[in-house]
Design a protein around this motif. Structure first.
Motif, PDB file in Angstrom:
ATOM      1  N   GLN A  48       0.752  -1.156   0.045  1.00 53.78           N
ATOM      2  CA  GLN A  48      -0.141   0.048  -0.027  1.00 53.78           C
ATOM      3  C   GLN A  48       0.851   1.302   0.060  1.00 53.78           C
ATOM      4  O   GLN A  48       0.392   2.185  -0.599  1.00 53.78           O
ATOM      5  CB  GLN A  48      -0.908   0.020   0.998  1.00 53.78           C
ATOM      6  CG  GLN A  48      -2.017  -1.025   0.978  1.00 53.78           C
ATOM      7  CD  GLN A  48      -3.113  -1.091   2.507  1.00 53.78           C
ATOM      8  OE1 GLN A  48      -2.562  -0.563   3.314  1.00 53.78           O
ATOM      9  NE2 GLN A  48      -4.251  -1.420   2.214  1.00 53.78           N
ATOM     10  N   LYS A  49       1.911   1.235   0.850  1.00 56.05           N
ATOM     11  CA  LYS A  49       2.691   2.295   0.882  1.00 56.05           C
ATOM     12  C   LYS A  49       3.500   2.532  -0.564  1.00 56.05           C
ATOM     13  O   LYS A  49       3.901   3.702  -1.060  1.00 56.05           O
ATOM     14  CB  LYS A  49       4.002   2.143   1.727  1.00 56.05           C
ATOM     15  CG  LYS A  49       3.643   2.271   3.299  1.00 56.05           C
ATOM     16  CD  LYS A  49       4.601   2.073   4.241  1.00 56.05           C
ATOM     17  CE  LYS A  49       4.293   2.232   5.773  1.00 56.05           C
ATOM     18  NZ  LYS A  49       5.126   1.899   6.810  1.00 56.05           N
ATOM     19  N   LYS A  50       3.912   1.527  -1.060  1.00 56.93           N
ATOM     20  CA  LYS A  50       4.526   1.473  -2.589  1.00 56.93           C
ATOM     21  C   LYS A  50       3.541   1.991  -3.457  1.00 56.93           C
ATOM     22  O   LYS A  50       3.821   2.977  -4.099  1.00 56.93           O
ATOM     23  CB  LYS A  50       4.866   0.358  -3.113  1.00 56.93           C
ATOM     24  CG  LYS A  50       6.223  -0.361  -2.377  1.00 56.93           C
ATOM     25  CD  LYS A  50       6.654  -1.537  -2.786  1.00 56.93           C
ATOM     26  CE  LYS A  50       7.921  -2.219  -2.216  1.00 56.93           C
ATOM     27  NZ  LYS A  50       7.963  -3.702  -2.521  1.00 56.93           N
ATOM     28  N   LEU A  51       2.477   1.726  -3.533  1.00 60.88           N
ATOM     29  CA  LEU A  51       1.152   2.146  -4.071  1.00 60.88           C
ATOM     30  C   LEU A  51       1.172   3.574  -4.101  1.00 60.88           C
ATOM     31  O   LEU A  51       0.884   4.358  -4.984  1.00 60.88           O
ATOM     32  CB  LEU A  51      -0.029   1.405  -4.017  1.00 60.88           C
ATOM     33  CG  LEU A  51      -1.339   1.760  -4.833  1.00 60.88           C
ATOM     34  CD1 LEU A  51      -1.205   1.633  -6.249  1.00 60.88           C
ATOM     35  CD2 LEU A  51      -2.585   0.875  -4.380  1.00 60.88           C
ATOM     36  N   ALA A  52       0.802   4.140  -2.707  1.00 62.87           N
ATOM     37  CA  ALA A  52       0.760   5.587  -2.697  1.00 62.87           C
ATOM     38  C   ALA A  52       1.726   6.392  -3.114  1.00 62.87           C
ATOM     39  O   ALA A  52       1.659   7.405  -3.507  1.00 62.87           O
ATOM     40  CB  ALA A  52       0.317   5.496  -1.030  1.00 62.87           C
ATOM     41  N   GLN A  53       3.153   5.941  -2.858  1.00 65.85           N
ATOM     42  CA  GLN A  53       4.310   6.467  -3.545  1.00 65.85           C
ATOM     43  C   GLN A  53       4.360   6.800  -4.942  1.00 65.85           C
ATOM     44  O   GLN A  53       4.633   7.565  -5.537  1.00 65.85           O
ATOM     45  CB  GLN A  53       5.582   5.931  -2.945  1.00 65.85           C
ATOM     46  CG  GLN A  53       6.969   6.759  -3.328  1.00 65.85           C
ATOM     47  CD  GLN A  53       6.700   7.969  -2.779  1.00 65.85           C
ATOM     48  OE1 GLN A  53       6.768   8.249  -1.358  1.00 65.85           O
ATOM     49  NE2 GLN A  53       6.994   9.142  -3.452  1.00 65.85           N
ATOM     50  N   THR A  54       3.648   5.564  -5.622  1.00 67.13           N
ATOM     51  CA  THR A  54       3.597   5.518  -7.080  1.00 67.13           C
ATOM     52  C   THR A  54       2.654   6.705  -7.293  1.00 67.13           C
ATOM     53  O   THR A  54       3.070   7.451  -8.622  1.00 67.13           O
ATOM     54  CB  THR A  54       3.169   4.082  -7.505  1.00 67.13           C
ATOM     55  OG1 THR A  54       4.328   3.209  -6.935  1.00 67.13           O
ATOM     56  CG2 THR A  54       3.275   4.222  -9.100  1.00 67.13           C
ATOM     57  N   GLN A  55       1.725   6.756  -6.847  1.00 64.45           N
ATOM     58  CA  GLN A  55       0.398   7.612  -7.049  1.00 64.45           C
ATOM     59  C   GLN A  55       1.239   9.091  -7.035  1.00 64.45           C
ATOM     60  O   GLN A  55       0.865   9.963  -7.855  1.00 64.45           O
ATOM     61  CB  GLN A  55      -0.742   7.285  -6.206  1.00 64.45           C
ATOM     62  CG  GLN A  55      -1.407   6.002  -6.464  1.00 64.45           C
ATOM     63  CD  GLN A  55      -2.584   5.765  -5.694  1.00 64.45           C
ATOM     64  OE1 GLN A  55      -2.539   6.208  -4.530  1.00 64.45           O
ATOM     65  NE2 GLN A  55      -3.482   4.907  -6.235  1.00 64.45           N
ATOM     66  N   ILE A  56       1.926   9.023  -6.014  1.00 65.97           N
ATOM     67  CA  ILE A  56       2.569  10.538  -5.653  1.00 65.97           C
ATOM     68  C   ILE A  56       3.195  10.902  -6.941  1.00 65.97           C
ATOM     69  O   ILE A  56       3.435  12.204  -7.239  1.00 65.97           O
ATOM     70  CB  ILE A  56       3.097  10.610  -4.213  1.00 65.97           C
ATOM     71  CG1 ILE A  56       2.136  10.774  -3.223  1.00 65.97           C
ATOM     72  CG2 ILE A  56       3.918  12.030  -3.984  1.00 65.97           C
ATOM     73  CD1 ILE A  56       2.736  10.557  -2.003  1.00 65.97           C
ATOM     74  N   ASP A  57       4.409  10.091  -7.189  1.00 67.21           N
ATOM     75  CA  ASP A  57       5.297  10.323  -8.000  1.00 67.21           C
ATOM     76  C   ASP A  57       4.510  10.560  -9.484  1.00 67.21           C
ATOM     77  O   ASP A  57       5.048  11.286 -10.307  1.00 67.21           O
ATOM     78  CB  ASP A  57       6.233   8.859  -8.455  1.00 67.21           C
ATOM     79  CG  ASP A  57       7.136   8.945  -6.929  1.00 67.21           C
ATOM     80  OD1 ASP A  57       7.106   9.750  -6.249  1.00 67.21           O
ATOM     81  OD2 ASP A  57       7.416   7.721  -6.859  1.00 67.21           O
ATOM     82  N   LEU A  58       3.532   9.656  -9.687  1.00 64.53           N
ATOM     83  CA  LEU A  58       2.833   9.920 -11.122  1.00 64.53           C
ATOM     84  C   LEU A  58       1.968  11.142 -10.887  1.00 64.53           C
ATOM     85  O   LEU A  58       2.101  11.820 -12.170  1.00 64.53           O
ATOM     86  CB  LEU A  58       1.616   8.742 -11.117  1.00 64.53           C
ATOM     87  CG  LEU A  58       0.587   8.957 -12.411  1.00 64.53           C
ATOM     88  CD1 LEU A  58       1.687   8.797 -13.629  1.00 64.53           C
ATOM     89  CD2 LEU A  58      -0.370   7.714 -12.341  1.00 64.53           C
ATOM     90  N   ALA A  59       1.566  11.649 -10.007  1.00 67.52           N
ATOM     91  CA  ALA A  59       0.856  12.916  -9.859  1.00 67.52           C
ATOM     92  C   ALA A  59       1.984  14.084 -10.271  1.00 67.52           C
ATOM     93  O   ALA A  59       1.941  15.053 -10.931  1.00 67.52           O
ATOM     94  CB  ALA A  59       0.247  13.278  -8.643  1.00 67.52           C
ATOM     95  N   THR A  60       3.084  13.927  -9.491  1.00 65.02           N
ATOM     96  CA  THR A  60       4.193  14.917  -9.746  1.00 65.02           C
ATOM     97  C   THR A  60       4.679  14.746 -11.295  1.00 65.02           C
ATOM     98  O   THR A  60       5.028  15.961 -11.663  1.00 65.02           O
ATOM     99  CB  THR A  60       5.349  14.694  -8.764  1.00 65.02           C
ATOM    100  OG1 THR A  60       4.977  14.397  -7.574  1.00 65.02           O
ATOM    101  CG2 THR A  60       6.635  15.494  -8.872  1.00 65.02           C
ATOM    102  N   LEU A  61       4.738  13.738 -11.876  1.00 67.21           N
ATOM    103  CA  LEU A  61       5.097  13.853 -13.296  1.00 67.21           C
ATOM    104  C   LEU A  61       4.073  14.518 -13.938  1.00 67.21           C
ATOM    105  O   LEU A  61       4.571  15.085 -15.023  1.00 67.21           O
ATOM    106  CB  LEU A  61       5.289  12.507 -13.620  1.00 67.21           C
ATOM    107  CG  LEU A  61       6.686  11.585 -13.088  1.00 67.21           C
ATOM    108  CD1 LEU A  61       6.568  10.053 -13.622  1.00 67.21           C
ATOM    109  CD2 LEU A  61       7.933  12.319 -13.593  1.00 67.21           C
ATOM    110  N   LYS A  62       2.879  14.259 -13.839  1.00 67.89           N
ATOM    111  CA  LYS A  62       1.799  14.932 -14.647  1.00 67.89           C
ATOM    112  C   LYS A  62       1.818  16.513 -14.370  1.00 67.89           C
ATOM    113  O   LYS A  62       1.814  17.215 -15.227  1.00 67.89           O
ATOM    114  CB  LYS A  62       0.452  14.295 -14.066  1.00 67.89           C
ATOM    115  CG  LYS A  62       0.167  12.997 -14.292  1.00 67.89           C
ATOM    116  CD  LYS A  62      -1.307  12.620 -14.059  1.00 67.89           C
ATOM    117  CE  LYS A  62      -1.617  11.171 -14.630  1.00 67.89           C
ATOM    118  NZ  LYS A  62      -3.122  10.883 -14.079  1.00 67.89           N
TER     119      LYS A  62
END
Length: 208
Positions: A48-62
């Protein structure tokens, strides 16, 4: 009956008779299940932590992609504006040529607007800040040899009608050169106008 079967049957009989053994095995089973459950929960939490970090990284990239698009658009707009300004920027070889060009341009606009008997005066060119002629000292008002941007100021006094004045003002800032209205004084009773304009011109001198 084989020895293995006999041994298994003996162990089964012993297990059924021995309550302490039953409880011991039950406790071991509970501990094993608890440990397995804890490990499973830890793995789920980590995922879940990995998923949350991935979502944050994706939002940052966007966001970065949007910022880059906005920056690219701003740079493109600035480039187009610079190209348009360059296309409208007059280039002359001397101050005298620039003064004559400004005077002819303003006289032609006045004529097109239906204004007659106008006086036109063109002042000495003034170097744009950061473009002063170094050989003449900082703040020099007269262009020297070399290439630089200079402002040519012109004033004109004339009789007007509302229609002619409107046409003239529109023509000044939308015409061929890079020009803007610097001052405007209207005497309604006398129907007379004093107009000041400023034109940006590149002076390309001859160094020979």
């Amino acid at each position: 009956m084989s020895q293995l079967a006999q041994a298994l049957q003996k162990m089964g009989d012993e297990f059924r008779r021995n309550r302490r053994l039953q409880w011991g095995l039950m406790v071991i089973a509970i501990v094993l299940f608890a440990d397995l459950g804890a490990r499973w929960k830890d793995r789920i939490d980590a995922n879940q932590k990995k998923l949350a970090q991935t979502q944050i990284d994706l939002a940052t990239l966007k966001r970065q992609a949007k910022n880059e698009e906005a920056m690219a658009k701003a740079l493109n707009d600035a480039r187009r504006a610079a190209e348009l300004a360059d296309a409208r920027l007059w280039v002359v070889t001397s101050e005298a040529v620039g003064q004559a060009k400004v005077k002819d341009w303003l006289a032609d606009l006045l004529k097109q607007a239906g204004v007659g008997n106008a006086s036109i005066n063109v002042a000495a060119a003034r170097a744009v800040v950061g473009q002063q002629d170094e050989s003449s000292g900082a703040g020099a008002s007269k262009p020297g040899v070399g290439v630089g941007l200079y402002e040519f100021s012109a004033t004109s006094a004339f009789a007007f009608t509302p229609d002619s004045l409107e046409k003239l003002l529109a023509a000044v800032e939308s015409g061929e050169p890079l020009a803007r209205i610097e001052s405007l004084s209207v005497r309604r009773n006398e129907r007379r106008v004093e107009l000041g304009v400023r034109v940006l011109i590149r002076l390309k001198g001859d160094s020979s």
